[in-house]
Design an enzyme around this catalytic site. Structure first.
Site, short mmCIF file in Angstrom:
data_model
loop_
_atom_site.label_atom_id
_atom_site.label_comp_id
_atom_site.label_asym_id
_atom_site.label_seq_id
_atom_site.Cartn_x
_atom_site.Cartn_y
_atom_site.Cartn_z
N LYS A 22 -48.27 55.28 67.51
CA LYS A 22 -48.03 53.83 67.66
C LYS A 22 -46.80 53.40 66.89
O LYS A 22 -45.92 52.73 67.42
CB LYS A 22 -49.25 53.05 67.16
N ASN A 23 -46.76 53.77 65.60
CA ASN A 23 -45.70 53.23 64.74
C ASN A 23 -44.33 53.85 65.00
O ASN A 23 -43.33 53.37 64.47
CB ASN A 23 -46.09 53.33 63.26
N CYS A 123 -50.62 38.83 56.21
CA CYS A 123 -51.69 39.32 57.09
C CYS A 123 -52.80 39.81 56.20
O CYS A 123 -52.71 39.75 54.97
CB CYS A 123 -51.19 40.40 58.02
N ARG A 128 -46.83 40.84 52.56
CA ARG A 128 -45.87 41.53 53.42
C ARG A 128 -44.60 40.73 53.71
O ARG A 128 -44.32 40.36 54.86
CB ARG A 128 -46.55 41.98 54.72
N ASP A 313 -52.29 54.17 55.28
CA ASP A 313 -52.99 54.00 56.55
C ASP A 313 -54.20 54.93 56.72
O ASP A 313 -54.92 54.81 57.71
CB ASP A 313 -52.02 54.21 57.73
N ARG A 405 -55.75 47.97 68.98
CA ARG A 405 -54.31 47.84 68.68
C ARG A 405 -53.69 49.20 68.37
O ARG A 405 -52.51 49.40 68.56
CB ARG A 405 -54.11 46.91 67.49
C1 EPZ Z 1 -45.38 50.13 58.20
O1 EPZ Z 1 -45.48 48.75 57.86
C2 EPZ Z 1 -46.52 50.43 59.14
N1 EPZ Z 1 -46.41 49.58 60.33
C3 EPZ Z 1 -47.85 50.18 58.44
O2 EPZ Z 1 -48.90 50.54 59.32
C4 EPZ Z 1 -47.92 51.07 57.20
O3 EPZ Z 1 -49.10 50.79 56.49
C5 EPZ Z 1 -46.71 50.79 56.31
O4 EPZ Z 1 -45.48 50.98 57.06
C6 EPZ Z 1 -46.64 51.71 55.09
O5 EPZ Z 1 -46.62 53.06 55.51
C7 EPZ Z 1 -45.60 49.92 61.31
O6 EPZ Z 1 -44.89 50.92 61.27
C8 EPZ Z 1 -45.60 49.04 62.51
P1 EPZ Z 1 -43.41 48.55 54.48
P2 EPZ Z 1 -44.27 48.01 57.15
O7 EPZ Z 1 -42.25 47.69 54.83
O8 EPZ Z 1 -43.00 48.56 57.68
C9 EPZ Z 1 -43.41 45.55 50.71
C10 EPZ Z 1 -50.76 50.13 60.72
O9 EPZ Z 1 -51.99 49.98 60.50
N2 EPZ Z 1 -42.19 44.95 51.31
O10 EPZ Z 1 -43.15 49.99 54.15
O11 EPZ Z 1 -44.52 46.56 57.26
C11 EPZ Z 1 -44.64 45.23 51.58
O12 EPZ Z 1 -45.17 43.96 51.32
C12 EPZ Z 1 -49.74 49.46 59.82
O13 EPZ Z 1 -50.33 50.80 61.67
C13 EPZ Z 1 -41.53 43.94 50.63
O14 EPZ Z 1 -41.92 43.53 49.52
O15 EPZ Z 1 -44.49 48.49 55.65
C14 EPZ Z 1 -45.56 46.37 51.20
O16 EPZ Z 1 -46.26 46.05 50.02
C15 EPZ Z 1 -50.40 48.62 58.77
N3 EPZ Z 1 -40.41 43.40 51.22
C16 EPZ Z 1 -44.61 47.54 50.94
O17 EPZ Z 1 -43.31 46.96 50.73
C17 EPZ Z 1 -39.93 43.83 52.41
O18 EPZ Z 1 -38.90 43.30 52.89
C18 EPZ Z 1 -44.50 48.55 52.09
O19 EPZ Z 1 -44.21 47.88 53.30
C19 EPZ Z 1 -40.60 44.87 53.08
C20 EPZ Z 1 -41.73 45.42 52.51
#
Ligand code: EPZ
Length: 426
Positions: A22-23, A123, A128, A313, A405
């Site tokens: 998916k991702n 969320c 996030r 995840d 999803r």
């Molecule tokens: C991706 O989310 C995945 N989603 C998530 O999977 C996964 O849990 C996550 O990466 C971590 O591996 C998709 O790929 C669609 P991040 P993403 O940006 O990209 C903070 C699922 O169930 N952060 O690596 O949103 C954020 O708040 C989903 O399939 C900031 O502070 O994750 C978090 O605490 C759930 N500022 C951490 O970094 C930013 O601008 C990691 O988030 C961006 C992120």
């Protein structure tokens, strides 16, 4: 709303085919915005989030077509052609349903010089924010304004290569910036980037489209911008979270299951732990097999972190396994601040878990008891299904739309290996 009913106790035996990730698929679909030629994706899973991304891309004027006679999730070929865009606005109504929608910002900005994308908002698993995305695009020369809940990004002369170091190796920000930088003028150096396999998959697709990217899989990516990218055909990588979920399911229920199409190297941290707790994992010609018979798993401690460490995840699913293990396990979540919503639901099934700050302390119990439970987010929902496999009696998982999803035909795949599981239609 559909529900899933599980009668616990059955051992699992057989094989489970692993779907496309998916991702990876969602970001690859967004990358179609970078070119006026068709990008054809194969091994795309049939998931609600894929349908959301298709809807979003169509709202920009992208022609999204499934090759006649084929179906997603069954070898279907999805063709995406962004020859002429009619809009560069990602409306709140779609973005709020799926955060990955924010990934269209980079490609729209890079190819069309502007994008208006709704802020995704918080969320269930945490706040996030998208500040790294925004700071990164500003570094690449974009002007960003926030108004009425939207990010308005402009770079009428195109993006310009620059160096940007991320405060945290964010998956989404790395992918958004890498995609945008592919069409920027000059060289972009992104530091402290995500090394996740899905991020690498996107990078490999961009390279095949003509992008000049090096350093994938390391913490620094260098992108030399090119003027245009080409359409290609690309196969989505297998889903490592689905892989890990079924590997854990087998460790929980007992039995032996081959995960066909799975890549063991993408779930190395999990396999290390499964072996530590007494589960056997063996490579097969088509993937790998997981085997547990006759003894209780032993508790181990886990800390989630960015790849290649243990993935957030899979945290909820692994907690279910620890809930029935022998001993006490400390599970620390370092990626998201609020990802323990499955704890009270598991407790309703007899698990002994309490949360202290970012750590869940799981005291293993010999068995769980079936109960009606409620899914709160995608991965948490799967942990409740896994708990149902081990529990005595009947478990009903409500709010199954979360599962739809991200897990393709979950109940079909589990029942094919002997689980007593069925979907109750609303
Ligand atoms: C991706 O989310 C995945 N989603 C998530 O999977 C996964 O849990 C996550 O990466 C971590 O591996 C998709 O790929 C669609 P991040 P993403 O940006 O990209 C903070 C699922 O169930 N952060 O690596 O949103 C954020 O708040 C989903 O399939 C900031 O502070 O994750 C978090 O605490 C759930 N500022 C951490 O970094 C930013 O601008 C990691 O988030 C961006 C992120």
């Amino acid at each position: 709303m559909d529900r899933i009913r599980i009668r616990g106790g059955a051992r699992l035996r057989g094989e489970i085919p692993i779907s496309g990730a998916k991702n990876a698929a969602l970001k690859l679909m967004a990358a179609s915005l970078l070119t006026d030629e068709p990008l054809t994706l194969t091994n795309v899973p049939a998931l609600v989030d894929v349908a959301f991304m298709a809807e979003l891309l169509r709202s920009f004027g992208v022609a999204v077509e499934l090759e006649p006679g084929t179906r997603l999730g069954e070898g279907g070929r999805l063709s995406l052609c962004a020859a002429r865009l009619t809009s560069t606005t990602a409306e709140y109504d779609i973005v709020r349903k799926m955060r990955a929608s924010f990934q269209v910002l980079g490609p729209l900005l890079a190819r069309h010089g502007e994008a208006k994308v709704s802020l995704p908002g918080g969320c269930a698993i945490g706040a996030r924010p998208v500040d790294f995305h925004i700071k990164g695009f500003e570094a690449l020369g974009a002007r960003i304004d926030l108004a009425d809940g939207y990010v308005l990004a402009r770079a009428p002369e195109g993006l310009t290569g620059a160096t940007y170091e991320m405060p945290f190796a964010s998956v989404g920000a790395t992918e958004n910036l890498m995609t945008g930088a592919a069409l920027a003028r000059g060289r972009t150096v992104l530091k402290n980037v995500a090394r996740e396999p899905e991020t690498q998959d996107l990078g490999h697709c961009l390279i095949a489209m003509g992008a000049r990217i090096s350093g994938l899989g390391t913490s620094e990516i260098v992108i030399d911008g090119v003027e245009r990218l080409n359409g290609i055909e690309y196969k989505v990588m297998p889903d490592r979270i689905e892989t890990g979920t079924y590997a854990i399911a087998t460790a929980i229920a007992g039995g032996e299951v081959e995960l066909v199409g799975a890549r063991a190297e993408n779930v190395g941290a999990l396999i290390g732990l499964l072996e530590k707790i007494g589960t056997e994992v063996a490579a097969t010609k088509r993937g790998f097999a997981v085997h547990r018979n006759g003894f209780r798993p032993i508790s181990v401690d886990v800390v989630t972190d960015v790849y290649p460490a243990f993935p957030t995840d899979l945290q909820a699913q692994f907690m279910t396994l620890m809930a029935i293990a022998e001993g006490t396990s400390h599970i620390r979540e370092t990626v998201f601040e609020n990802r323990f919503m499955h704890v009270p639901e598991l407790a309703r099934m007899g698990a002994d878990i309490h949360v202290e700050g970012d750590t869940a302390i799981v005291r293993g119990v010999p068995g769980l008891k079936g109960a009606p439970v409620m899914a709160t987010d995608l991965r948490a929902s799967s942990s409740l299904v896994l708990a149902g496999l081990a529990a005595e009696g009947e478990t009903i998982v409500n709010r199954v739309y979360h599962l739809d999803r991200g897990f393709e035909r979950l109940e079909e795949k589990l029942s094919a290996v002997g689980a007593e599981i069925e979907r109750l239609k609303a």
